[in-house]
Design an enzyme around this catalytic site. Structure first.
Site, PDB file in Angstrom:
ATOM      1  N   GLU A 220       0.983  -1.214   0.009  1.00  0.00           N
ATOM      2  CA  GLU A 220      -0.031   0.081   0.086  1.00  0.00           C
ATOM      3  C   GLU A 220       0.997   1.190   0.162  1.00  0.00           C
ATOM      4  O   GLU A 220       1.352   1.651   1.035  1.00  0.00           O
ATOM      5  CB  GLU A 220      -0.703   0.320   1.201  1.00  0.00           C
ATOM      6  CG  GLU A 220      -1.909  -1.225   1.341  1.00  0.00           C
ATOM      7  CD  GLU A 220      -3.153  -1.029   0.636  1.00  0.00           C
ATOM      8  OE1 GLU A 220      -3.496   0.231   0.034  1.00  0.00           O
ATOM      9  OE2 GLU A 220      -3.677  -2.074   0.124  1.00  0.00           O
ATOM     10  N   CYS A 254      -2.227   9.428   2.631  1.00  0.00           N
ATOM     11  CA  CYS A 254      -1.950   8.974   1.262  1.00  0.00           C
ATOM     12  C   CYS A 254      -2.611   9.124   0.122  1.00  0.00           C
ATOM     13  O   CYS A 254      -1.994   9.402  -0.984  1.00  0.00           O
ATOM     14  CB  CYS A 254      -1.722   7.354   1.659  1.00  0.00           C
ATOM     15  SG  CYS A 254      -3.053   6.735   2.348  1.00  0.00           S
TER      16      CYS A 254
HETATM   17  P1  NAD Z   1       8.211   4.623   5.123  1.00  0.00           P
HETATM   18  O1  NAD Z   1       8.159   3.757   4.171  1.00  0.00           O
HETATM   19  O2  NAD Z   1       9.159   5.459   5.409  1.00  0.00           O
HETATM   20  O3  NAD Z   1       7.952   3.789   6.710  1.00  0.00           O
HETATM   21  C1  NAD Z   1       7.039   2.600   6.485  1.00  0.00           C
HETATM   22  C2  NAD Z   1       7.727   1.583   7.393  1.00  0.00           C
HETATM   23  O4  NAD Z   1       8.607   1.028   6.866  1.00  0.00           O
HETATM   24  C3  NAD Z   1       7.595   2.262   8.870  1.00  0.00           C
HETATM   25  O5  NAD Z   1       7.190   1.152   9.790  1.00  0.00           O
HETATM   26  C4  NAD Z   1       9.375   2.007   9.054  1.00  0.00           C
HETATM   27  O6  NAD Z   1       9.783   1.685  10.203  1.00  0.00           O
HETATM   28  C5  NAD Z   1       9.703   1.072   7.934  1.00  0.00           C
HETATM   29  N1  NAD Z   1      11.015   1.404   7.185  1.00  0.00           N
HETATM   30  C6  NAD Z   1      11.449   2.631   6.889  1.00  0.00           C
HETATM   31  N2  NAD Z   1      12.718   2.370   6.235  1.00  0.00           N
HETATM   32  C7  NAD Z   1      12.960   1.257   5.957  1.00  0.00           C
HETATM   33  C8  NAD Z   1      13.914   0.359   5.534  1.00  0.00           C
HETATM   34  N3  NAD Z   1      14.953   0.913   5.031  1.00  0.00           N
HETATM   35  N4  NAD Z   1      13.803  -0.848   5.590  1.00  0.00           N
HETATM   36  C9  NAD Z   1      12.819  -1.530   6.307  1.00  0.00           C
HETATM   37  N5  NAD Z   1      11.918  -0.944   6.838  1.00  0.00           N
HETATM   38  C10 NAD Z   1      11.844   0.399   6.893  1.00  0.00           C
HETATM   39  O7  NAD Z   1       6.691   5.511   5.117  1.00  0.00           O
HETATM   40  P2  NAD Z   1       6.102   6.540   5.961  1.00  0.00           P
HETATM   41  O8  NAD Z   1       7.110   7.623   6.053  1.00  0.00           O
HETATM   42  O9  NAD Z   1       6.053   5.832   7.616  1.00  0.00           O
HETATM   43  O10 NAD Z   1       4.639   6.923   5.064  1.00  0.00           O
HETATM   44  C11 NAD Z   1       4.713   7.665   4.296  1.00  0.00           C
HETATM   45  C12 NAD Z   1       4.443   6.968   2.976  1.00  0.00           C
HETATM   46  O11 NAD Z   1       3.411   5.942   3.046  1.00  0.00           O
HETATM   47  C13 NAD Z   1       3.809   8.015   1.658  1.00  0.00           C
HETATM   48  O12 NAD Z   1       4.355   7.689   0.636  1.00  0.00           O
HETATM   49  C14 NAD Z   1       2.165   7.709   1.979  1.00  0.00           C
HETATM   50  O13 NAD Z   1       1.665   7.836   0.683  1.00  0.00           O
HETATM   51  C15 NAD Z   1       2.419   6.198   2.079  1.00  0.00           C
HETATM   52  N6  NAD Z   1       1.163   5.797   2.749  1.00  0.00           N
HETATM   53  C16 NAD Z   1       0.298   4.822   2.059  1.00  0.00           C
HETATM   54  C17 NAD Z   1      -0.782   4.491   2.580  1.00  0.00           C
HETATM   55  C18 NAD Z   1      -1.821   3.567   1.688  1.00  0.00           C
HETATM   56  O14 NAD Z   1      -2.695   2.942   2.234  1.00  0.00           O
HETATM   57  N7  NAD Z   1      -1.381   3.340   0.486  1.00  0.00           N
HETATM   58  C19 NAD Z   1      -1.254   4.876   3.714  1.00  0.00           C
HETATM   59  C20 NAD Z   1      -0.604   5.910   4.486  1.00  0.00           C
HETATM   60  C21 NAD Z   1       0.790   6.263   3.868  1.00  0.00           C
END
Ligand code: NAD
Length: 466
Positions: A220, A254
């Site tokens: 997602e 998002c």
């Molecule tokens: P992110 O991808 O930075 O983090 C998400 C998760 O991944 C966190 O739990 C984090 O600890 C983990 N993570 C971060 N870096 C990592 C790595 N290198 N290796 C492994 N795990 C890692 O996302 P965010 O900044 O928390 O959220 C923002 C993004 O999420 C935006 O792009 C937004 O559009 C998207 N989003 C999508 C939805 C949806 O339902 N499609 C909903 C909310 C947010």
């Protein structure tokens, strides 16, 4: 990845916790429906008993107004989980399908079975909803599940880490706090499904790790969700509905409207109506409004402030670093090749781009990666149909924003760069099941027609039957 390795003791503790969940899954402990129902009911109780604590944590992490936090995080999960409880039997029942003539007499069924062990990795923007809705789906389908909340929403993560083991069966539901380091260790384990919500670059890391074990993934992701405001739109209503969807959670949603392709004929009126909507929603000084949230941290605030010079500010633009405040901001004259248009904004900046035709708007949308959501405001139905037919997006709301994801009968997910797989409602349980194909025959009669030797008669009969 250097710098993302946790100490060996922690690595071992995570692996041991995962092994416990694996043993529970293998023992079939989560399969009985009464167990699943009890867990889902416990989840409902957890949210009900601790409503005030969740409101407080969401305020600490994101300055979320209480009403917004309740509706978008707590109530949303409650709705989904209650529907799972009501439909538990139906959504886990085998479905009969017809068997062709050549297979008669026999019966055919699709039998849902749990996948086994699921990992749910959540982001920070709706830190309760985006962790617990997929987790509940995994439980309703009979899986064990490991939760990985976002370290960026630290207060909510800590609260969940305290409550989950109190309310849910710890042999089947685990929670590991942490960031990239801990997630990396989790991703080294073998899962039966990984459900990830976050940005596309981490999505790629997740998918690469999953590939090692042939683990299916749901991604997602995000992206730039466009809005088209057609010349036939009711401009005042469009402005209010866009303002609501955009400045909810200070734009950190998002599916928030990212940029607006507005027809030149209605541009000035649209800007005036946006100004009016902002003033009505948040008063003359949104910083004092109890209905307006905050940016999650300084890094994101700096990133967003850096994007402002890419357009001409027509509303807002003020930032107060100590308060993590960034005003609801409208920018016009935004260039298609500016930084504002390169990445998902994920904050309270709304970029306006003037277009002279629907074709021009559609061409701009189609030149970018396929978005998670697309919005079109038009009273002319042929325009609505045209936009839906000529563009691609995870989901669409016509004459509104965000609402399509509130209908549990509409599976929610992305397409292309915005993700793969979808959930909510029944789809959010089916996702965590394998639909096993089962064909049952009786021992008698045992027609010899398909067995060798293949005589001319048998061959003719078989051709006729097929
Ligand atoms: P992110 O991808 O930075 O983090 C998400 C998760 O991944 C966190 O739990 C984090 O600890 C983990 N993570 C971060 N870096 C990592 C790595 N290198 N290796 C492994 N795990 C890692 O996302 P965010 O900044 O928390 O959220 C923002 C993004 O999420 C935006 O792009 C937004 O559009 C998207 N989003 C999508 C939805 C949806 O339902 N499609 C909903 C909310 C947010």
């Amino acid at each position: 990845m250097p710098g993302v390795v946790p100490p060996p003791g922690e690595r071992l503790a995570i692996a041991e916790r995962v092994a416990e969940l694996r043993a529970t899954a293998t023992a079939g402990h989560c399969r009985p429906l009464p167990w699943r129902r009890a867990q889902l009911q416990a989840l409902v109780r957890m949210l009900g008993d601790n409503e005030a604590a969740f409101a407080e944590a969401l305020r600490a992490d994101l300055g979320k107004p209480t009403t917004e936090g309740y509706l978008a995080d707590v109530a949303f999960v409650l709705d989904e989980v209650r529907a799972m409880i009501r439909n538990l039997r139906r959504w886990n029942r085998a479905t009969r399908v017809r068997s062709p003539l050549i297979l008669q007499p026999s019966s055919s069924r699709l039998v849902p079975e749990p996948l086994g062990m699921v990992l749910v990795i959540a982001p920070w923007n709706y830190p309760v909803q985006l962790l617990l809705v997929p987790a509940a789906g995994a439980i309703a389908a009979g899986n064990t599940v490991m939760l990985k909340p976002s370290e960026v929403a630290a207060a909510t993560s800590a609260l969940l880490a305290r409550l989950v083991p109190q309310y849910l069966d710890p042999t089947a539901v685990g929670i590991i706090e942490g960031g990239a380091a801990q997630t990396t260790v989790l991703l080294e384990q073998r899962w039966d499904h990984i459900f990830f919500t976050g940005n596309a670059s981490v999505g790629r890391v997740v998918m690469a790790a999953a590939a090692k074990n042939l683990t299916p993934v749901t991604l997602e992701l995000g992206g730039k969700s466009p809005v088209i405001v057609d010349a036939s739109a009711n401009v005042a209503v469009a402005a209010r509905r866009i303002a609501w969807g955009k400045w909810l959670n200070a734009g950190q949603t998002c599916v928030a409207p990212d940029y607006v392709l507005v027809h030149r004929r209605v541009l000035d009126g649209f800007i005036e109506e946006l100004r009016r909507a902002i003033a009505t929603f948040y008063g003359p000084d949104p910083m004092r409004s109890t209905s307006y949230g905050r940016i999650v941290n300084e890094r994101h605030l700096e990133r967003l402030v850096g994007l402002i010079p890419d357009g001409t500010v027509v509303v807002g633009g003020e930032a107060v670093a100590e308060q993590l405040y960034l005003a609801p901001t409208v920018l016009r004259d935004v260039g298609l090749d500016s930084a504002l248009m390169a990445e998902e904004i994920f904050g309270p900046l709304l970029a306006l781009i003037t277009v002279d035709s629907l074709d021009e708007a559609v061409a701009i949308v189609n030149a970018k990666p396929r978005p998670l959501a697309l919005y079109v405001f038009a009273q002319d139905r042929s325009v609505q149909r045209d936009v839906i037919a000529r563009t691609s997006a995870g989901g669409v709301t016509v004459n509104g924003t965000i609402l399509h994801l509130l209908n549990p009968r509409l599976p929610f997910g992305g397409v292309g760069e915005s993700g793969m797989g979808a959930y909510h409602g029944e789809a959010g349980v089916r996702l965590f099941q394998h639909h096993k194909s089962v064909l049952t025959r009786t021992s008698r009669p045992d027609f010899a027609i398909a067995y060798p030797p293949y005589t001319r008669l048998k061959s003719r009969l078989l051709r006729w039957l097929l």
